[in-house]
Design an enzyme around this catalytic site. Structure first.
Site, PDB file in Angstrom:
ATOM      1  N   GLY A   1      28.163 145.687 -24.987  1.00 21.99           N
ATOM      2  CA  GLY A   1      29.355 145.643 -25.828  1.00 21.99           C
ATOM      3  C   GLY A   1      30.334 146.731 -25.419  1.00 21.99           C
ATOM      4  O   GLY A   1      29.930 147.758 -24.861  1.00 21.99           O
TER       5      GLY A   1
ATOM      6  N   GLN B   1      37.310 152.416 -26.449  1.00 21.96           N
ATOM      7  CA  GLN B   1      36.560 152.965 -25.307  1.00 21.96           C
ATOM      8  C   GLN B   1      37.314 152.843 -23.987  1.00 21.96           C
ATOM      9  O   GLN B   1      36.894 153.399 -22.973  1.00 21.96           O
ATOM     10  CB  GLN B   1      35.196 152.262 -25.174  1.00 21.96           C
ATOM     11  CG  GLN B   1      34.273 152.548 -26.342  1.00 21.96           C
ATOM     12  CD  GLN B   1      32.936 151.875 -26.141  1.00 21.96           C
ATOM     13  OE1 GLN B   1      32.751 150.709 -26.483  1.00 21.96           O
ATOM     14  NE2 GLN B   1      31.988 152.603 -25.549  1.00 21.96           N
TER      15      GLN B   1
ATOM     16  N   CYS C   1      25.442 154.502 -25.816  1.00 17.02           N
ATOM     17  CA  CYS C   1      26.855 154.148 -25.856  1.00 17.02           C
ATOM     18  C   CYS C   1      27.456 154.399 -24.475  1.00 17.02           C
ATOM     19  O   CYS C   1      27.210 155.454 -23.886  1.00 17.02           O
ATOM     20  CB  CYS C   1      27.565 154.995 -26.912  1.00 17.02           C
ATOM     21  SG  CYS C   1      29.332 154.673 -27.011  1.00 17.02           S
ATOM     22  N   LEU C   2      28.222 153.441 -23.975  1.00 15.30           N
ATOM     23  CA  LEU C   2      28.807 153.595 -22.637  1.00 15.30           C
ATOM     24  C   LEU C   2      29.748 154.799 -22.564  1.00 15.30           C
ATOM     25  O   LEU C   2      29.994 155.317 -21.480  1.00 15.30           O
ATOM     26  CB  LEU C   2      29.562 152.321 -22.235  1.00 15.30           C
ATOM     27  CG  LEU C   2      28.707 151.063 -22.044  1.00 15.30           C
ATOM     28  CD1 LEU C   2      29.579 149.873 -21.673  1.00 15.30           C
ATOM     29  CD2 LEU C   2      27.625 151.287 -20.990  1.00 15.30           C
TER      30      LEU C   2
ATOM     31  N   HIS D   1      27.695 148.490 -34.063  1.00 16.38           N
ATOM     32  CA  HIS D   1      28.057 149.594 -33.163  1.00 16.38           C
ATOM     33  C   HIS D   1      29.527 149.465 -32.745  1.00 16.38           C
ATOM     34  O   HIS D   1      30.275 150.449 -32.775  1.00 16.38           O
ATOM     35  CB  HIS D   1      27.130 149.545 -31.941  1.00 16.38           C
ATOM     36  CG  HIS D   1      27.379 150.605 -30.912  1.00 16.38           C
ATOM     37  ND1 HIS D   1      26.458 151.581 -30.605  1.00 16.38           N
ATOM     38  CD2 HIS D   1      28.448 150.829 -30.105  1.00 16.38           C
ATOM     39  CE1 HIS D   1      26.973 152.377 -29.662  1.00 16.38           C
ATOM     40  NE2 HIS D   1      28.173 151.929 -29.331  1.00 16.38           N
ATOM     41  N   GLU D   2      29.941 148.243 -32.375  1.00 19.33           N
ATOM     42  CA  GLU D   2      31.315 148.043 -31.880  1.00 19.33           C
ATOM     43  C   GLU D   2      32.346 148.181 -33.002  1.00 19.33           C
ATOM     44  O   GLU D   2      33.409 148.757 -32.798  1.00 19.33           O
ATOM     45  CB  GLU D   2      31.450 146.679 -31.187  1.00 19.33           C
ATOM     46  CG  GLU D   2      30.501 146.461 -29.996  1.00 19.33           C
ATOM     47  CD  GLU D   2      30.466 147.603 -29.000  1.00 19.33           C
ATOM     48  OE1 GLU D   2      31.491 148.308 -28.846  1.00 19.33           O
ATOM     49  OE2 GLU D   2      29.415 147.821 -28.390  1.00 19.33           O
TER      50      GLU D   2
ATOM     51  N   HIS E   1      33.145 151.673 -33.554  1.00 23.51           N
ATOM     52  CA  HIS E   1      34.137 152.188 -32.600  1.00 23.51           C
ATOM     53  C   HIS E   1      35.563 151.919 -33.098  1.00 23.51           C
ATOM     54  O   HIS E   1      36.451 152.746 -32.934  1.00 23.51           O
ATOM     55  CB  HIS E   1      33.980 151.523 -31.226  1.00 23.51           C
ATOM     56  CG  HIS E   1      32.977 152.186 -30.334  1.00 23.51           C
ATOM     57  ND1 HIS E   1      33.097 153.496 -29.925  1.00 23.51           N
ATOM     58  CD2 HIS E   1      31.853 151.715 -29.744  1.00 23.51           C
ATOM     59  CE1 HIS E   1      32.081 153.799 -29.126  1.00 23.51           C
ATOM     60  NE2 HIS E   1      31.307 152.743 -29.006  1.00 23.51           N
TER      61      HIS E   1
END
Ligand code: ZN
Length: 188
Positions: free
Chosen positions: A59, A64, A104-105, A146-147, A150
């Site tokens: 995701g 991000q 997390c990226l 999670h997204e 963000h």
């Protein structure tokens, strides 16, 4: 500074989008609602899917890549036909709770156990402007939560236990140093 929701982006700017890392303040900037008809949205989503896949993530949310838009892409199965794009998503019918490891990226090499709802319903708009309503559990439900975090400017760091945060302390310091160096290097 985050790019506001309605500003036009050229193809070159879209191609230059990169995943930004903690502690970049754009990650803590809540996203603004976006219009599906806004021409660059589909191209930004395609670029985000490309970045997500290259980073082996499931995701990626617009903040991000430095855009304060309420948009995220995800692909929990990794299959090409499973790419999903959601505009202006919100979660309803959160049920149960489940602890699970998350990374997390934008915070490389940091993981923590995060408690999430076990089942959720996502209400959003797709790229064609059609309303979407989907329910999921397990990994997909975790990914959506999670997204959407963000999009509200919230990171897993805000939900990690003190012990997990302590374990991540050294990596976080390294990321903070890398960010400060990047800022200093980009100053004229
Ligand atoms: Zn993340």
């Amino acid at each position: 500074m985050a790019v506001p929701a309605q500003s036009p982006l050229s193809d070159i700017e879209i191609a230059r989008l990169r995943i930004i890392n903690y502690p970049d303040p754009r990650l803590q900037t809540p996203g603004e609602s976006i219009e599906h008809g806004n021409p660059p949205v589909a191209r930004v989503a395609a670029r985000m899917i490309e970045l997500m896949r290259a980073a082996h993530g499931i995701g990626l949310a617009a903040p991000q890549v430095g855009l304060s838009w309420r948009l995220f892409v995800c692909n929990p199965s990794g299959e090409p036909h499973d790419d999903q794009v959601y505009l202006n998503p919100r979660l309803t019918n959160l049920e149960g709770s489940l602890d699970g490891e998350e990374g997390c990226l934008s915070i490389p090499d940091v993981t923590g156990v995060i408690r999430r709802a076990a089942r959720v319903t996502l209400v959003a708009t797709n790229l064609n402007g059609r309303p979407v309503e989907r329910s999921a559990e397990g990994l997909v439900a975790r990914c959506w939560q999670h997204e959407v975090d963000h999009l509200d400017g919230r990171l897993i760091l805000d939900r990690m236990s003190p012990a997990d945060k302590l374990a991540a302390r050294r990596v976080l310091r390294q990321l903070e140093t890398a960010y400060r160096r990047g800022q200093a290097a980009s100053r004229p």
